[in-house]
Motif scaffolding. Structure first.
Motif, PDB file in Angstrom:
ATOM      1  N   LYS A 106       6.083  22.026 -35.467  1.00 15.76           N
ATOM      2  CA  LYS A 106       5.225  21.243 -34.847  1.00 15.76           C
ATOM      3  C   LYS A 106       5.079  20.989 -32.870  1.00 15.76           C
ATOM      4  CE  LYS A 106       5.135  17.655 -37.828  1.00 15.76           C
ATOM      5  NZ  LYS A 106       4.416  17.221 -38.689  1.00 15.76           N
ATOM      6  N   ILE A 107       6.577  21.859 -32.721  1.00 11.84           N
ATOM      7  CA  ILE A 107       5.929  22.521 -31.418  1.00 11.84           C
ATOM      8  C   ILE A 107       5.473  23.365 -30.403  1.00 11.84           C
ATOM      9  CG2 ILE A 107       7.474  22.149 -29.260  1.00 11.84           C
ATOM     10  CD1 ILE A 107       9.616  20.533 -30.245  1.00 11.84           C
ATOM     11  N   ILE A 108       6.231  24.701 -31.545  1.00  7.60           N
ATOM     12  CA  ILE A 108       5.737  26.236 -30.821  1.00  7.60           C
ATOM     13  C   ILE A 108       3.828  25.548 -31.005  1.00  7.60           C
ATOM     14  CG2 ILE A 108       5.699  28.205 -31.432  1.00  7.60           C
ATOM     15  CD1 ILE A 108       8.280  28.115 -31.937  1.00  7.60           C
ATOM     16  N   PRO A 109       2.824  25.506 -32.197  1.00  8.19           N
ATOM     17  CA  PRO A 109       1.856  26.123 -31.607  1.00  8.19           C
ATOM     18  C   PRO A 109       1.059  24.853 -31.149  1.00  8.19           C
ATOM     19  CG  PRO A 109       3.023  25.270 -34.415  1.00  8.19           C
ATOM     20  CD  PRO A 109       3.816  25.642 -33.778  1.00  8.19           C
ATOM     21  N   LYS A 110       2.145  24.003 -30.586  1.00 12.86           N
ATOM     22  CA  LYS A 110       1.058  22.855 -30.012  1.00 12.86           C
ATOM     23  C   LYS A 110       0.699  23.351 -28.434  1.00 12.86           C
ATOM     24  CE  LYS A 110       1.669  19.079 -32.764  1.00 12.86           C
ATOM     25  NZ  LYS A 110       1.601  17.774 -33.634  1.00 12.86           N
ATOM     26  N   LEU A 111       2.187  24.165 -28.430  1.00 17.75           N
ATOM     27  CA  LEU A 111       2.433  24.988 -26.762  1.00 17.75           C
ATOM     28  C   LEU A 111       1.327  25.818 -26.544  1.00 17.75           C
ATOM     29  CD1 LEU A 111       6.174  24.685 -26.802  1.00 17.75           C
ATOM     30  CD2 LEU A 111       4.260  23.575 -25.329  1.00 17.75           C
ATOM     31  N   GLU A 112       1.213  26.389 -27.751  1.00 14.51           N
ATOM     32  CA  GLU A 112       0.213  27.891 -28.268  1.00 14.51           C
ATOM     33  C   GLU A 112      -1.055  27.566 -27.391  1.00 14.51           C
ATOM     34  OE1 GLU A 112       1.817  30.074 -31.592  1.00 14.51           O
ATOM     35  OE2 GLU A 112       2.884  31.087 -30.960  1.00 14.51           O
ATOM     36  N   PHE A 113      -1.322  26.819 -28.170  1.00 12.08           N
ATOM     37  CA  PHE A 113      -2.654  25.709 -28.492  1.00 12.08           C
ATOM     38  C   PHE A 113      -3.100  25.464 -26.843  1.00 12.08           C
ATOM     39  CE2 PHE A 113      -5.536  21.601 -27.929  1.00 12.08           C
ATOM     40  CZ  PHE A 113      -7.322  22.430 -28.645  1.00 12.08           C
ATOM     41  N   PHE A 114      -2.125  24.521 -26.410  1.00  8.61           N
ATOM     42  CA  PHE A 114      -2.156  24.448 -24.644  1.00  8.61           C
ATOM     43  C   PHE A 114      -2.682  25.466 -23.930  1.00  8.61           C
ATOM     44  CE2 PHE A 114      -0.529  20.378 -25.557  1.00  8.61           C
ATOM     45  CZ  PHE A 114      -1.628  19.655 -26.353  1.00  8.61           C
ATOM     46  N   ARG A 115      -1.699  26.602 -23.864  1.00 11.28           N
ATOM     47  CA  ARG A 115      -1.810  28.136 -23.589  1.00 11.28           C
ATOM     48  C   ARG A 115      -2.952  28.406 -23.682  1.00 11.28           C
ATOM     49  NH1 ARG A 115       2.012  30.139 -20.632  1.00 11.28           N
ATOM     50  NH2 ARG A 115       0.648  31.515 -20.120  1.00 11.28           N
ATOM     51  N   SER A 116      -3.403  28.382 -25.060  1.00 13.86           N
ATOM     52  CA  SER A 116      -4.755  29.403 -25.298  1.00 13.86           C
ATOM     53  C   SER A 116      -6.060  29.014 -25.077  1.00 13.86           C
ATOM     54  CB  SER A 116      -5.082  29.066 -26.803  1.00 13.86           C
ATOM     55  OG  SER A 116      -5.186  28.173 -27.401  1.00 13.86           O
ATOM     56  N   ILE A 117      -5.881  26.955 -24.184  1.00 11.09           N
ATOM     57  CA  ILE A 117      -6.801  27.264 -23.599  1.00 11.09           C
ATOM     58  C   ILE A 117      -7.394  27.260 -21.951  1.00 11.09           C
ATOM     59  CG2 ILE A 117      -7.443  25.786 -25.767  1.00 11.09           C
ATOM     60  CD1 ILE A 117      -6.564  23.057 -24.026  1.00 11.09           C
ATOM     61  N   GLY A 118      -5.544  27.427 -21.539  1.00  8.59           N
ATOM     62  CA  GLY A 118      -6.338  27.807 -20.360  1.00  8.59           C
ATOM     63  C   GLY A 118      -5.082  27.221 -19.284  1.00  8.59           C
ATOM     64  N   LEU A 119      -4.296  26.476 -19.515  1.00 11.44           N
ATOM     65  CA  LEU A 119      -3.395  25.693 -18.959  1.00 11.44           C
ATOM     66  C   LEU A 119      -1.746  26.576 -18.761  1.00 11.44           C
ATOM     67  CD1 LEU A 119      -2.454  21.894 -20.984  1.00 11.44           C
ATOM     68  CD2 LEU A 119      -4.186  22.852 -18.581  1.00 11.44           C
ATOM     69  N   SER A 120      -1.517  26.997 -17.337  1.00 13.55           N
ATOM     70  CA  SER A 120      -1.069  27.695 -16.323  1.00 13.55           C
ATOM     71  C   SER A 120       0.213  27.364 -17.618  1.00 13.55           C
ATOM     72  CB  SER A 120      -1.041  27.753 -15.300  1.00 13.55           C
ATOM     73  OG  SER A 120      -1.109  27.101 -14.742  1.00 13.55           O
ATOM     74  N   ARG A 121       1.374  27.960 -16.880  1.00  7.76           N
ATOM     75  CA  ARG A 121       3.008  27.818 -17.377  1.00  7.76           C
ATOM     76  C   ARG A 121       3.073  26.856 -16.135  1.00  7.76           C
ATOM     77  NH1 ARG A 121       6.841  30.341 -19.880  1.00  7.76           N
ATOM     78  NH2 ARG A 121       9.282  30.266 -18.646  1.00  7.76           N
ATOM     79  N   THR A 122       2.840  27.085 -15.203  1.00  4.80           N
ATOM     80  CA  THR A 122       3.513  25.859 -14.383  1.00  4.80           C
ATOM     81  C   THR A 122       2.136  24.853 -14.834  1.00  4.80           C
ATOM     82  OG1 THR A 122       3.057  27.275 -12.070  1.00  4.80           O
ATOM     83  CG2 THR A 122       2.928  24.699 -11.768  1.00  4.80           C
ATOM     84  N   ASP A 123       1.349  24.627 -15.384  1.00  6.74           N
ATOM     85  CA  ASP A 123       0.315  23.761 -15.262  1.00  6.74           C
ATOM     86  C   ASP A 123       0.916  22.439 -16.957  1.00  6.74           C
ATOM     87  OD1 ASP A 123      -1.079  23.351 -13.208  1.00  6.74           O
ATOM     88  OD2 ASP A 123      -2.586  24.250 -14.514  1.00  6.74           O
ATOM     89  N   LEU A 124       1.202  23.343 -17.965  1.00  3.27           N
ATOM     90  CA  LEU A 124       1.166  23.116 -19.423  1.00  3.27           C
ATOM     91  C   LEU A 124       2.764  22.376 -19.234  1.00  3.27           C
ATOM     92  CD1 LEU A 124       1.516  23.069 -21.854  1.00  3.27           C
ATOM     93  CD2 LEU A 124       2.415  25.003 -22.826  1.00  3.27           C
ATOM     94  N   PRO A 125       3.995  22.436 -18.632  1.00  3.18           N
ATOM     95  CA  PRO A 125       5.074  21.103 -18.338  1.00  3.18           C
ATOM     96  C   PRO A 125       4.351  20.013 -17.522  1.00  3.18           C
ATOM     97  CG  PRO A 125       5.883  23.148 -18.033  1.00  3.18           C
ATOM     98  CD  PRO A 125       3.774  23.740 -18.403  1.00  3.18           C
ATOM     99  N   ARG A 126       3.483  20.143 -17.027  1.00  3.59           N
ATOM    100  CA  ARG A 126       3.967  19.436 -15.892  1.00  3.59           C
ATOM    101  C   ARG A 126       2.641  18.008 -17.029  1.00  3.59           C
ATOM    102  NH1 ARG A 126      -0.578  17.195 -13.040  1.00  3.59           N
ATOM    103  NH2 ARG A 126      -1.716  19.984 -12.897  1.00  3.59           N
ATOM    104  N   ILE A 127       1.624  18.990 -17.091  1.00  5.68           N
ATOM    105  CA  ILE A 127       0.857  17.349 -18.463  1.00  5.68           C
ATOM    106  C   ILE A 127       0.905  17.197 -19.209  1.00  5.68           C
ATOM    107  CG2 ILE A 127      -1.372  18.344 -19.465  1.00  5.68           C
ATOM    108  CD1 ILE A 127      -2.743  19.664 -16.813  1.00  5.68           C
ATOM    109  N   VAL A 128       1.936  18.242 -20.075  1.00  5.38           N
ATOM    110  CA  VAL A 128       3.044  17.121 -21.854  1.00  5.38           C
ATOM    111  C   VAL A 128       3.409  16.751 -21.515  1.00  5.38           C
ATOM    112  CG1 VAL A 128       3.774  17.823 -23.541  1.00  5.38           C
ATOM    113  CG2 VAL A 128       1.687  20.068 -22.457  1.00  5.38           C
ATOM    114  N   SER A 129       4.122  16.888 -19.878  1.00  2.37           N
ATOM    115  CA  SER A 129       5.753  15.790 -20.108  1.00  2.37           C
ATOM    116  C   SER A 129       5.583  14.206 -20.040  1.00  2.37           C
ATOM    117  CB  SER A 129       6.615  16.403 -18.871  1.00  2.37           C
ATOM    118  OG  SER A 129       5.825  16.780 -18.085  1.00  2.37           O
TER     119      SER A 129
END
Length: 364
Positions: free
Chosen positions: A91-114
């Motif tokens: 439930k979690i890892i595949p979605k995190l990997e998907f968000f990274r694959s579309i261009g979300l940076s390591r900094t943007d990903l936590p901020r947007i998803v949280s």
């Protein structure tokens, strides 16, 4: 069973620790029941989460390895407690990997998803990926989708099949260019996701008013009609009509700048009062260029009108000078065109603009 016990009061602000949950959450363990609660113990809501603390800790550890801060993790747990019971691998890892694959940076990903942990409740294959593909088709580039997510990640939560997709089709069906649709979706994702029937009626109403679908004003008009109830629109129209404007003249103002209906009644009245009563311009002149009402009254409109009134009374400018001619330009452009350009004829003009001098003819 793991249960988180919430109050409606504010969280204490110390960071969450992985093993004990002892700072931001307090852990009470009694037999097989682990209860987490906030600093107050009133108005609790019990939400069953998972069967063991180890699973919750593995979820938190996963988020930490992906760059989520303690504050961001705590915020997600507060908004969506059941996230601690999610299967990390499914439930979690595949979605995190998907968000990274579309261009979300390591900094943007936590901020947007949280900000929207409900994203983890959406199906990756049946919702997130199709929604992303739809957005990319409209916005053209992945980087544009990422920019939109940075502005409002809720776009991935909207029902794009039921509302957003049909709404976009309604726009293209009446001839709105793809470039305008793209900018409209980027600026107003919540409007593009409104109930389809209401959106369709708004498009039909705007067509009926004679708006050109190839112009920006068309989608702005759709935006206003979708966002505003008829009662509110009637109140805004009434504010304009108090200055003697007919229904046709109010419609002219709306067609000239649809977003003028988003102005508060107070701002409309104050702007019209100064321009009509203090400066002597006809209300219909303002209706031809309602964009001027968006400008700050004290810091722009009044300062510039002082200068223009002097120039008109000195016979330098004509009385029918368009409001947009002197209110729309930047400050430097205004000073160059209307102050420095005439300082040889009216030496005190700059001081009039700054409010340091009262012109002996105009009294402004």
């Amino acid at each position: 069973m793991l249960t988180i016990l919430f109050t409606k009061r504010t969280l204490i602000t110390n960071p969450l620790t992985l093993n004990s949950f002892t700072t931001k959450f307090l852990i009470l363990q009694k037999n097989s029941l682990i209860t987490t609660f906030y600093s107050s113990q009133s108005e609790f809501n019990f939400i069953p989460l998972n069967k063991n603390l180890q699973k919750s800790e593995s979820v938190i550890a996963l988020f930490r390895t992906h760059g989520f801060s303690e504050t961001q993790i705590s915020k997600m747990v507060r908004i969506r407690p059941r996230i601690l019971s999610s299967d990390p691998k499914k439930k979690i890892i595949p979605k995190l990997e998907f968000f990274r694959s579309i261009g979300l940076s390591r900094t943007d990903l936590p901020r947007i998803v949280s900000l929207n942990p409900s994203l983890f409740g959406r199906s990756l294959e049946n919702h997130l990926i199709p929604c992303h593909n739809f957005l990319k088709n409209v916005l053209v580039l992945d980087e544009n989708v990422v920019k939109m997510l940075k502005r409002d990640s809720r776009i991935l939560l909207y029902d794009f099949e039921k509302n957003m997709g049909p709404n976009i089709s309604s726009l293209s069906g009446v001839g709105v260019p793809k470039s305008l649709i793209s900018s409209f979706l980027f600026r107003c994702p919540s409007v593009a996701s409104r109930n389809h029937e209401r959106f369709k009626k708004a498009v039909e109403e705007v067509i009926g008013m004679g708006f050109n679908p190839s112009r920006t004003m068309f989608v702005q008009a759709v935006q206003v009609i979708c966002e505003m109830t008829k009662t509110t629109r009637d109140r805004k129209c009434a504010a304009f009509s108090r200055w003697g404007l007919s229904n046709d003249e109010i419609r002219m103002a709306f067609k000239s700048h649809p977003l003028c209906m988003n102005l508060s009644e107070e701002k409309i009245m104050r702007g019209m009062d100064f321009l009509v009563n203090k400066m002597g311009w006809e209300a219909v002149k303002v209706a031809r260029c309602p964009a001027v009402l968006f400008f700050n009254l004290e810091n722009r409109i009044i300062l510039r009108c002082r200068v223009i009134k002097v120039l008109i009374l000195e016979g330098i400018l004509k009385k029918d000078t368009s409001l947009s001619t002197f209110l729309k330009p930047s400050e430097n452009q205004f000073l160059e065109r209307f102050v420095r350009n005439y300082e040889d004829k009216v030496p005190e003009l700059l001081n009039v603009y700054r409010g340091k001098t009262v012109h002996f003819i105009t009294g402004v």
